[in-house]
Enzyme design. Structure first.
Site, short mmCIF file in Angstrom:
data_model
loop_
_atom_site.label_atom_id
_atom_site.label_comp_id
_atom_site.label_asym_id
_atom_site.label_seq_id
_atom_site.Cartn_x
_atom_site.Cartn_y
_atom_site.Cartn_z
N TRP A 170 0.73 -1.16 -0.10
CA TRP A 170 0.02 -0.08 -0.09
C TRP A 170 0.82 1.18 -0.02
CZ3 TRP A 170 1.70 2.63 4.31
CH2 TRP A 170 2.03 1.77 5.29
N ASN A 171 2.13 1.08 0.10
CA ASN A 171 3.05 2.38 0.79
C ASN A 171 3.36 3.11 -0.59
OD1 ASN A 171 4.65 0.24 0.06
ND2 ASN A 171 6.47 1.40 0.77
N LYS A 194 -2.17 -9.11 -6.71
CA LYS A 194 -2.87 -8.96 -5.36
C LYS A 194 -2.32 -7.76 -4.76
CE LYS A 194 -2.92 -10.04 -0.95
NZ LYS A 194 -3.36 -8.89 -0.48
N GLY A 245 6.91 -6.28 0.81
CA GLY A 245 6.17 -6.50 1.84
C GLY A 245 7.08 -6.85 3.18
N GLU A 267 11.15 -8.07 -1.83
CA GLU A 267 11.90 -6.71 -1.60
C GLU A 267 11.17 -6.63 0.01
OE1 GLU A 267 11.19 -2.68 -1.15
OE2 GLU A 267 12.06 -2.71 -3.08
N CYS A 301 10.09 2.05 1.82
CA CYS A 301 10.90 0.97 2.48
C CYS A 301 12.54 1.32 2.20
CB CYS A 301 10.88 -0.28 1.02
SG CYS A 301 9.39 -0.97 1.13
N GLU A 399 11.99 -1.95 12.47
CA GLU A 399 11.53 -1.07 11.52
C GLU A 399 10.39 -0.36 11.99
OE1 GLU A 399 10.76 -0.93 6.69
OE2 GLU A 399 10.16 -2.54 7.73
#
Length: 530
Positions: A170-171, A194, A245, A267, A301, A399
């Site tokens: 979503w980011n 997806k 993700g 990633e 990320c 994180e």
């Protein structure tokens, strides 16, 4: 009382006029789901108001999507690469021409600023252009050195994997959705994707434009649903998986891919460091730290969460960085007037709030920010700088994925490199020095897939001819460059042996053949043959 008091910016009432009910209905209608599917609603981060309702794909819907995709893929793979290239170049033009619609969608679904959303537009256009212009050469049959010079003709071919499953976050809903689909499609694959439900409109918008650009029916399909429901049919039917993700989910996907003996590119998370060396231009470094830590409200990320500064310049750097951070304009607006937008989900706000509270409760010092801003919207959090962070604090090693960065000092460059590398992650890093050669030498010793000198992350990310990805817990595989498209192919070697090989011809005994071939091997070494 908050240390950080940015100007309040009020949001445009409701949604932008471009996001009509008709547009949203058209996009949600592209989800691969049955007509009577259960529906799930999403809310706009800026206001918490309703945004869209999506039909939820069942495991059966996913299975059917793969059947259609596999049927369409055979024809698409047989389409000349030149024709596939034209589709992507038309898509490039449509993304730029309709960018305002895409920008509104990204802001409405993600809560980021228009500035950050525009970078996704440019990234998608650059990716389309690069692979459209490079794919034919990268995928072309390549002559390779044969086993025996002249007598062995060896060719390397690249065939599409088949149907690629892409699970996008979503980011960065456009960059991660379209950016990973582009090389997969150009390589002759079909895609079943997806996207995260929160930002599925943006992914569907990209797919809609690709079909408008001429992509044949069913070559790219979109399913919506929770991983716990449709993750298994995705994994069971895919010929390759591209996932962006969390590290925990990435490990599970790697296990599942291993069971099926299919490839996966992952990633994953990061705890990215920035090194400010004692010879750095501190004004540039302070500007760079702002650009490194707070884009998309830190939900990036490759953003920086740890800053290590040479003790000799630490005080001056911190003063400059804090000063710049406190001037940032936090708010919601569908224009370019704000610097930092909203977080995207309530769970992300909870993570940020919990991490900062834990750190402060254990002795960390807040230099800027440190508070949620419900007066601006339900998910806003101030850009936050912490110091005195110690290992027992959660955010020291984990994180945060929000607008929070911690500052540490180091005595010499060896200590700085050691601290930067003291993590299981290895996605991105940043090094600041007036001496370019010195900066690059330090960068080469940092354990990260991309390292930027005198830049935050855009230099490496934007160098799309070069691979981008993580080391360690930050993942496996690469996007961008030749790796970013060849991973979606099956390499095949075709070797044609003419006349003599490694076994003796008829009537020549092995006792004669072995010393003769041994002598030939020695000559090849002497003349420098490879």
């Amino acid at each position: 009382m908050s240390i950080y008091t940015p100007d309040k910016v009020t949001t445009t009432a409701g949604l932008p006029s471009s996001l009509t009910a008709q547009l949203r209905e058209r996009l949600t209608g592209r989800v691969a789901a049955s007509a009577d599917a259960t529906r799930v609603a999403t809310a706009a981060p800026y206001t918490g108001g309703p945004l869209a309702e999506f039909p939820v794909s069942t495991p059966g819907d996913v299975e059917e999507a793969f059947v259609r995709a596999r049927r369409a893929q055979a024809t698409w793979a047989a389409t000349p690469i030149g024709e596939r290239r034209k589709v992507l170049l038309r898509f490039h033009d449509l993304v730029l021409a309709r960018q305002n619609e895409g920008l509104d969608l990204m802001q409405a679904e993600n809560g980021k600023t228009r500035r950050d959303a525009f970078l996704e537009i440019t990234d998608t256009a650059i990716t389309s252009r690069y692979y459209a212009r490079s794919a034919e050469k990268l995928l072309a049959p390549q002559r390779r050195r044969g086993a025996i010079p002249i007598l062995t003709r060896t060719t390397e071919l690249h065939h599409p994997k088949g149907v690629v499953a892409i699970i996008s976050p979503w980011n960065y809903p456009l960059s991660m959705a379209a950016g990973d689909a582009i090389p997969a499609l150009l390589a002759g694959n079909a895609v079943v994707q997806k996207p995260d439900t929160q930002t599925a409109l943006t992914a569907l918008w990209a797919m809609d434009l690709m079909y408008e650009a001429g992509l044949p029916a069913d070559v790219w399909q979109m399913v919506v649903g929770r991983g716990s429901s449709i993750g298994e049919p995705l994994m069971n039917n895919a010929d390759y998986v591209m996932f962006t993700g969390s590290t925990a989910t990435g490990r599970q996907i790697a296990r599942d891919a291993g069971e099926r003996l299919i490839g996966a590119s992952l990633e994953l998370g990061g705890k990215n460091p920035m090194l400010v060396l004692d010879d750095a231009d501190l004004d540039r470094a302070a500007d760079g730290a702002v650009a490194a830590a707070f884009p998309s409200a830190g939900q990036l990320c490759v953003s920086i969460e740890r800053i290590y500064v040479a003790e000799s310049v630490r005080e001056e750097f911190v003063t400059k960085f804090v000063e710049r951070t406190k001037k940032l304009k936090l708010g919601a607006a569908y224009d370019y007037s704000t610097d930092v937008g909203s977080l995207t989900t309530a769970s992300q706000l909870d993570t940020v709030t919990t991490h900062v509270a834990d750190a402060v409760g254990k002795g960390a010092t807040v230099l800027a920010g440190g508070h949620a801003r419900p007066d601006l919207g339900p998910l806003f959090y101030e850009p936050t700088i912490l110091t005195d962070v110690t290992p027992e604090m959660t955010l020291h090693a984990h994180e945060t994925f929000g607008p929070v960065v911690s500052i540490y000092g180091f005595a010499d460059v060896e200590e700085g490199i050691a601290q930067a590398n003291a993590t299981s992650y290895g996605l991105n890093a940043s090094v600041w020095s007036r001496n370019g050669a010195h900066g690059r030498a330090v960068a080469a010793r940092v354990h990260a897939g991309t390292v930027n000198v005198n830049e935050a992350f855009a230099a490496a990310w934007g160098s799309i001819d070069s691979p981008m990805g993580g080391m360690g817990d930050s993942g496996v595989g690469r996007r961008h460059g030749k790796d970013g498209i060849l991973k979606y192919t099956e390499p095949q070697t075709v070797a044609h042996q003419r006349a003599l090989g490694f076994t003796p011809p008829a009537r020549i005994p092995w006792t004669t053949w072995v010393p003769a071939l041994t002598a030939v091997l020695r000559v090849w070494k002497l003349i420098g043959a490879r």
